[in-house]
Scaffold this motif. Structure first.
Motif, PDB file in Angstrom:
ATOM      1  N   ASP A   1       0.320  -8.413  -4.264  1.00 53.25           N
ATOM      2  CA  ASP A   1       0.273  -9.978  -4.063  1.00 53.25           C
ATOM      3  C   ASP A   1      -1.160 -10.157  -3.888  1.00 53.25           C
ATOM      4  O   ASP A   1      -2.067  -9.347  -3.404  1.00 53.25           O
ATOM      5  N   ASP A   2      -1.667 -11.182  -4.507  1.00 50.81           N
ATOM      6  CA  ASP A   2      -3.086 -11.751  -4.491  1.00 50.81           C
ATOM      7  C   ASP A   2      -3.348 -13.289  -4.926  1.00 50.81           C
ATOM      8  O   ASP A   2      -2.336 -13.767  -5.280  1.00 50.81           O
TER       9      ASP A   2
ATOM     10  N   ALA B   1      -5.122  -6.302 -15.092  1.00 52.18           N
ATOM     11  CA  ALA B   1      -4.716  -7.727 -15.803  1.00 52.18           C
ATOM     12  C   ALA B   1      -6.098  -8.234 -16.415  1.00 52.18           C
ATOM     13  O   ALA B   1      -5.950  -8.581 -17.662  1.00 52.18           O
ATOM     14  N   HIS B   2      -6.996  -7.621 -15.906  1.00 55.16           N
ATOM     15  CA  HIS B   2      -8.540  -8.185 -16.531  1.00 55.16           C
ATOM     16  C   HIS B   2      -9.607  -7.063 -16.447  1.00 55.16           C
ATOM     17  O   HIS B   2      -9.451  -6.351 -15.602  1.00 55.16           O
TER      18      HIS B   2
ATOM     19  N   ASP C   1      -2.600 -13.715 -12.076  1.00 49.67           N
ATOM     20  CA  ASP C   1      -2.220 -12.590 -12.974  1.00 49.67           C
ATOM     21  C   ASP C   1      -1.946 -11.313 -12.391  1.00 49.67           C
ATOM     22  O   ASP C   1      -1.667 -10.310 -13.002  1.00 49.67           O
ATOM     23  N   HIS C   2      -2.437 -11.186 -11.222  1.00 55.82           N
ATOM     24  CA  HIS C   2      -2.744  -9.875 -10.560  1.00 55.82           C
ATOM     25  C   HIS C   2      -1.134  -9.614  -9.994  1.00 55.82           C
ATOM     26  O   HIS C   2      -0.805  -8.203 -10.277  1.00 55.82           O
ATOM     27  N   PRO C   3      -0.419 -10.270  -9.283  1.00 56.27           N
ATOM     28  CA  PRO C   3       0.952 -10.001  -8.928  1.00 56.27           C
ATOM     29  C   PRO C   3       1.853  -9.809 -10.169  1.00 56.27           C
ATOM     30  O   PRO C   3       2.675  -9.020 -10.377  1.00 56.27           O
TER      31      PRO C   3
ATOM     32  N   TYR D   1       0.933   3.558  -7.974  1.00 54.91           N
ATOM     33  CA  TYR D   1       0.137   2.944  -6.771  1.00 54.91           C
ATOM     34  C   TYR D   1      -0.497   1.693  -7.261  1.00 54.91           C
ATOM     35  O   TYR D   1      -0.852   1.488  -8.377  1.00 54.91           O
ATOM     36  N   HIS D   2      -0.305   0.827  -6.251  1.00 55.50           N
ATOM     37  CA  HIS D   2      -0.969  -0.622  -6.616  1.00 55.50           C
ATOM     38  C   HIS D   2      -2.376  -0.735  -5.550  1.00 55.50           C
ATOM     39  O   HIS D   2      -2.229  -0.626  -4.285  1.00 55.50           O
ATOM     40  N   TYR D   3      -3.352  -0.875  -6.317  1.00 57.73           N
ATOM     41  CA  TYR D   3      -4.714  -1.078  -5.579  1.00 57.73           C
ATOM     42  C   TYR D   3      -4.713  -2.389  -4.926  1.00 57.73           C
ATOM     43  O   TYR D   3      -3.809  -3.394  -5.214  1.00 57.73           O
ATOM     44  N   ILE D   4      -5.711  -2.479  -3.992  1.00 63.40           N
ATOM     45  CA  ILE D   4      -5.958  -4.027  -3.122  1.00 63.40           C
ATOM     46  C   ILE D   4      -6.815  -4.607  -3.714  1.00 63.40           C
ATOM     47  O   ILE D   4      -7.834  -4.166  -4.154  1.00 63.40           O
ATOM     48  N   GLN D   5      -6.797  -5.954  -3.791  1.00 64.84           N
ATOM     49  CA  GLN D   5      -7.845  -6.785  -4.730  1.00 64.84           C
ATOM     50  C   GLN D   5      -8.485  -7.873  -3.486  1.00 64.84           C
ATOM     51  O   GLN D   5      -8.952  -7.319  -2.706  1.00 64.84           O
ATOM     52  N   TRP D   6      -8.306  -9.299  -3.934  1.00 62.46           N
ATOM     53  CA  TRP D   6      -8.703 -10.321  -3.079  1.00 62.46           C
ATOM     54  C   TRP D   6      -8.407 -10.209  -1.718  1.00 62.46           C
ATOM     55  O   TRP D   6      -9.072 -10.343  -0.838  1.00 62.46           O
ATOM     56  N   LYS D   7      -7.144 -10.109  -1.527  1.00 63.17           N
ATOM     57  CA  LYS D   7      -6.398 -10.257  -0.275  1.00 63.17           C
ATOM     58  C   LYS D   7      -6.584  -8.901   0.582  1.00 63.17           C
ATOM     59  O   LYS D   7      -6.426  -7.999   0.023  1.00 63.17           O
ATOM     60  N   ASP D   8      -6.512  -8.833   1.981  1.00 65.89           N
ATOM     61  CA  ASP D   8      -6.650  -7.630   2.765  1.00 65.89           C
ATOM     62  C   ASP D   8      -5.418  -7.437   3.098  1.00 65.89           C
ATOM     63  O   ASP D   8      -4.944  -7.618   4.462  1.00 65.89           O
TER      64      ASP D   8
END
Length: 238
Positions: free
Chosen positions: A106-107, A10-11, A111-113, A149-156
């Motif tokens: 989910d984040d 998204a960014h 903008d992420h989800p 594939y969806h990478y993982i961001q702020w949330k664990d």
């Protein structure tokens, strides 16, 4: 140019933070890799869109990606509608990637989800031949990536699959620090943000090191999948 992997964020900096090690590793193995940014990050508290543009170019050079493109959707306000889907479909059909890596399901950042679902929908629609698109005046063929594939961001989030990125953490962190306006800088007078603290950048490396520990390697990046991950042989698992 046909790509093996197209990483979409998204960014500018989403990709580097979340799957930079995976991209660096596959590039080193000879894979063709591209990055697509949906927005220029113009609503970011620190820096500016113009600064982010330059930082994105520098980060891409560090990783060695073959192409980087920005759709300039409205930061914070882009929507999952027909027009946005078609713009992404055009890019997918242009580069014909086998694998798409995209935002977390989910984040914290809205903008992420939102970007995650938008890209996932576009990947499906891109395979429908009755949706007509063109690139530089030429009609495009339908193309659907084999895997999303969806990478993982702020949330664990708990990953469904992890990729060993041992030996590529230094390059990943170099690409992250190419965004000097966004991340920790002791001399910066810009306002503090959730990602500008030293703890934030340290935590990116901690997470990857911990995932590596859990699979018996030095570092790893995690992903969520849209269908069951499969291997050809049980011996393919490490």
């Amino acid at each position: 140019m046909k790509l093996d992997i197209l990483a979409i964020g998204a960014h500018p900096d989403d990709v580097e933070m979340s799957c930079g090690g995976t991209l660096a590793k596959e590039i080193a193995k000879g894979k063709k890799v591209g990055i697509l940014d949906l927005t220029r990050g113009e609503l970011g508290t620190r820096g500016s869109a113009e600064i982010r543009d330059e930082e994105a170019k520098n980060a891409a050079a560090i990783l060695g990606v073959h192409v980087r493109q920005n759709l300039a959707f409205a930061d914070g306000f882009f929507v999952n509608d027909r027009d946005s889907q078609l713009e992404i479909i055009k890019v997918i059909r242009k580069y014909k990637p086998e694998i798409i890596l995209c935002n977390a399901i989910d984040d914290r950042h809205i903008d992420h989800p939102k970007g995650s679902k938008l890209v996932s929908d576009a990947c499906f629609l891109s395979g429908l031949r009755k949706i007509e698109t063109s690139d530089e005046g030429s009609e495009q063929e339908a193309w659907r990536p084999k895997l999303v594939y969806h990478y993982i961001q702020w949330k664990d989030l708990e990953p469904d699959v992890v990729v060993d990125v041992t030996g590529f953490m230094d390059k990943k962190m170099q690409a992250i620090y190419a965004y000097k306006s966004q991340f920790f800088d002791a001399e910066s007078e810009e306002p503090l943000t959730p990602i500008s603290s030293k703890n934030a950048t340290d935590s990116m490396e901690y997470r990857n090191r911990n995932l590596g520990r859990l699979i018996g390697t030095e570092a790893a990046e995690g992903y969520n999948v849209e269908r069951y991950p499969a291997v050809d042989s049980i011996f393919d698992l490490i």
